[in-house]
Design an enzyme around this catalytic site. Structure first.
Site, PDB file in Angstrom:
ATOM      1  N   GLY A 180     -27.439  41.392 -21.531  1.00 21.86           N
ATOM      2  CA  GLY A 180     -26.420  42.281 -22.064  1.00 21.86           C
ATOM      3  C   GLY A 180     -25.427  41.511 -22.913  1.00 21.86           C
ATOM      4  O   GLY A 180     -25.315  40.286 -22.806  1.00 21.86           O
TER       5      GLY A 180
ATOM      6  N   GLY B  70     -30.128  41.722 -18.844  1.00 22.49           N
ATOM      7  CA  GLY B  70     -30.420  43.063 -19.315  1.00 22.49           C
ATOM      8  C   GLY B  70     -31.832  43.229 -19.831  1.00 22.49           C
ATOM      9  O   GLY B  70     -32.418  44.314 -19.745  1.00 22.49           O
TER      10      GLY B  70
ATOM     11  N   GLU C  78     -27.016  35.371 -13.691  1.00 20.33           N
ATOM     12  CA  GLU C  78     -25.689  35.972 -13.497  1.00 20.33           C
ATOM     13  C   GLU C  78     -24.709  35.122 -12.708  1.00 20.33           C
ATOM     14  O   GLU C  78     -23.507  35.097 -13.017  1.00 20.33           O
ATOM     15  CB  GLU C  78     -25.835  37.350 -12.843  1.00 20.33           C
ATOM     16  CG  GLU C  78     -26.346  38.438 -13.773  1.00 20.33           C
ATOM     17  CD  GLU C  78     -27.832  38.339 -14.050  1.00 20.33           C
ATOM     18  OE1 GLU C  78     -28.306  38.989 -15.003  1.00 20.33           O
ATOM     19  OE2 GLU C  78     -28.541  37.589 -13.326  1.00 20.33           O
TER      20      GLU C  78
ATOM     21  N   ASP D 126     -28.146  41.994 -11.487  1.00 26.65           N
ATOM     22  CA  ASP D 126     -28.094  43.455 -11.461  1.00 26.65           C
ATOM     23  C   ASP D 126     -29.366  44.038 -12.078  1.00 26.65           C
ATOM     24  O   ASP D 126     -30.442  43.508 -11.839  1.00 26.65           O
ATOM     25  CB  ASP D 126     -26.824  43.937 -12.184  1.00 26.65           C
ATOM     26  CG  ASP D 126     -26.755  43.505 -13.634  1.00 26.65           C
ATOM     27  OD1 ASP D 126     -27.400  42.495 -14.001  1.00 26.65           O
ATOM     28  OD2 ASP D 126     -26.052  44.169 -14.426  1.00 26.65           O
TER      29      ASP D 126
END
Length: 478
Positions: free
Chosen positions: A94, A145, A168, A176
């Site tokens: 992301g 992402g 992350e 996530d």
């Protein structure tokens, strides 16, 4: 009907939410950051920000969602492929730099970040329960992402250029995009290891680990796309039948695995991962790493040094995530991850990690500053897991499942081999032959099965395979 077919049928096409039907581009969205292609029955999503390694943002998601909805409804669309522009990445993650900038605006800023994650997770859940065959070309960097756009697909193609990671904890966040679902379901403690350390898997090792279902050389992808476009299904072919036809096509295209790249997470290191990362608190994991000797001592010392660099809060949250996420279904996963992500947007470490590493180019200053600074009695992860039903994330559909319905399309798991050992009497050779045959003799499967057999089984006096308990397996080569 097979188990997979039953599960796939149980998540059948249900009505989309009103929100899903109204997702559209906003005035400030970038032009051409996603390119859509159509050839015969093939529909392609190409992420088109190669200079930014195809990092995912809201503009891209708002373009992708309506197309996927349109194609799922269309009788003309047979197969969907997700790929990235350029030669370097499917998607490197992301656009976290933009989110960190939002967070510096205060209350309204972190809410913008939380809204982005909500939209991203809705897309990931939709992909995870999509009712058309979906194939992800994990060609190049596939992280964060980008993993959300690929890991839940029934088909995940690794190439010699694939670099997989969930990085992350490096930036003060948690794995996530559905990592709460897929990482705890990996063999042994591999998922926990990858989650806490952000370690990278490359090329064929993305396949060996089970992250990818197939391995092809990148030069084969254009020919594969052309072949997929030519596939025809009968109107009465259910999704499992269509997936089986595609699987046969992919296996026809598979090229040989590199002979000079050994299994990264195999043998002694793999046993050490289970010994150390099977613990239920960070203190015990660190102690176990310090106790490693012999051929895994160097690996353990490097791993300890790596953990000390990660956000201490993120490491604690991630370990708990790995222990509880395995019980969540796929819809629950994205709902709860959204609440965890929202809390991270308000925590010091995310904004500090992103700005320090990506903007200031220096070591982040975490709060608390180190793993050693957190007393064993302090449960720093608990606030992230205090879920509020009133804050539930409304997904695009109500589809869900508790186990991936197409797991048999990927590489064999330890769970599958253990079940085979428990239900039949095999010699090692017979067991290998049986499991390899279940994957139509696909390249690399024999290597995976033999590694699991050597590490997790013994042979009795009659020459038959017996499964070792977790404890005896972990201790067998100390």
């Amino acid at each position: 009907m097979s188990h997979s077919a039953k599960v796939l049928s149980s998540i059948g096409a249900r009505s989309l939410s009103t929100e899903a039907a109204t997702i559209k581009e906003l005035p400030g969205d970038e032009a051409n950051d996603v390119v859509f292609e159509s050839k015969y029955g093939l529909r392609t999503v190409m992420l088109n920000r190669p200079k930014k390694l195809n990092s995912l943002n809201g503009s891209m998601i708002r373009k992708i969602v309506p197309r996927l909805i349109e194609w799922e409804k269309s009788d003309m669309a047979n197969i969907v492929v997700m790929k990235g522009a350029g030669e370097k990445a499917l998607c490197a993650g992301g656009d976290v730099a933009a989110l960190a900038q939002y967070n510096q605006e205060g209350g309204e800023g972190w809410k913008k970040s939380a809204e982005y994650f909500g939209l991203e997770y809705k897309l990931d859940h939709y992909i995870a329960t999509y009712q058309k065959p979906y194939i992800a070309f994990m060609d190049g960097i596939t992280m964060g992402g980008g993993v959300g756009l690929s890991i839940h697909a029934p088909f995940r193609i690794a190439t010699e250029k694939t670099v997989f990671a969930m990085p992350e904890t490096t930036i003060g966040f948690f794995p996530d995009v559905g990592a709460s679902f897929f990482l705890p379901r990996m063999n042994g403690s591999v998922g926990t290891y990858l989650a806490l350390t952000s370690d990278r898997l490359t090329g064929p090792n993305v396949f060996y680990s089970g992250v990818a279902t197939h391995y092809l050389h990148s030069t084969s992808l254009p020919d594969l796309e052309a072949r997929l476009a030519e596939l025809r299904f009968r109107d009465d072919d259910a999704l499992p039948q269509r997936l089986a036809i595609i699987n046969d096509t992919l296996e026809e295209s598979c090229t040989g695995l590199p002979y000079d790249q050994p299994m990264q997470l195999g043998g002694a290191v793999r046993q050490a991962i289970d010994r150390c990362f099977g613990k239920n608190n960070i203190t015990d994991i660190m102690a176990a790493l310090k106790d490693e000797t012999g051929e895994t001592e160097e690996w353990a010392q490097k791993t300890l040094a790596t953990l000390q660099k990660r956000s201490p809060t993120a490491v604690h949250v991630t370990l708990r995530q790995m222990r509880v996420g395995g019980k969540w279904d796929i819809a629950e996963t994205f709902d709860k991850e959204h609440q965890i992500a929202s809390k991270f947007m308000q925590h010091h470490d995310f904004t500090e990690g992103v700005t320090a590493l990506l903007v200031r180019k220096e070591k982040p200053k975490w709060q608390p500053e180190s793993l050693d600074a957190i007393p064993a009695s302090q449960n720093v992860s608990q606030p992230f897991f205090d879920f509020d039903k009133s804050q539930s994330l409304p997904l695009f559909t109500d589809r869900t499942y508790s186990e991936y319905p197409y797991h048999n399309l990927g590489v064999p798991t330890e769970k599958e081999i253990k079940a085979a050992v428990s239900s039949n009497s095999y010699t090692p050779q017979e067991l290998t032959k049986t499991i390899v045959a279940s994957r139509n003799g696909r390249q690399g499967i024999s290597d995976i099965v033999k590694e699991i057999i050597s590490r997790r089984t013994t042979v009795d006096a009659q020459g038959k395979v017996k499964w070792m308990s977790e404890d005896s397996s972990a201790l067998s080569r100390l």
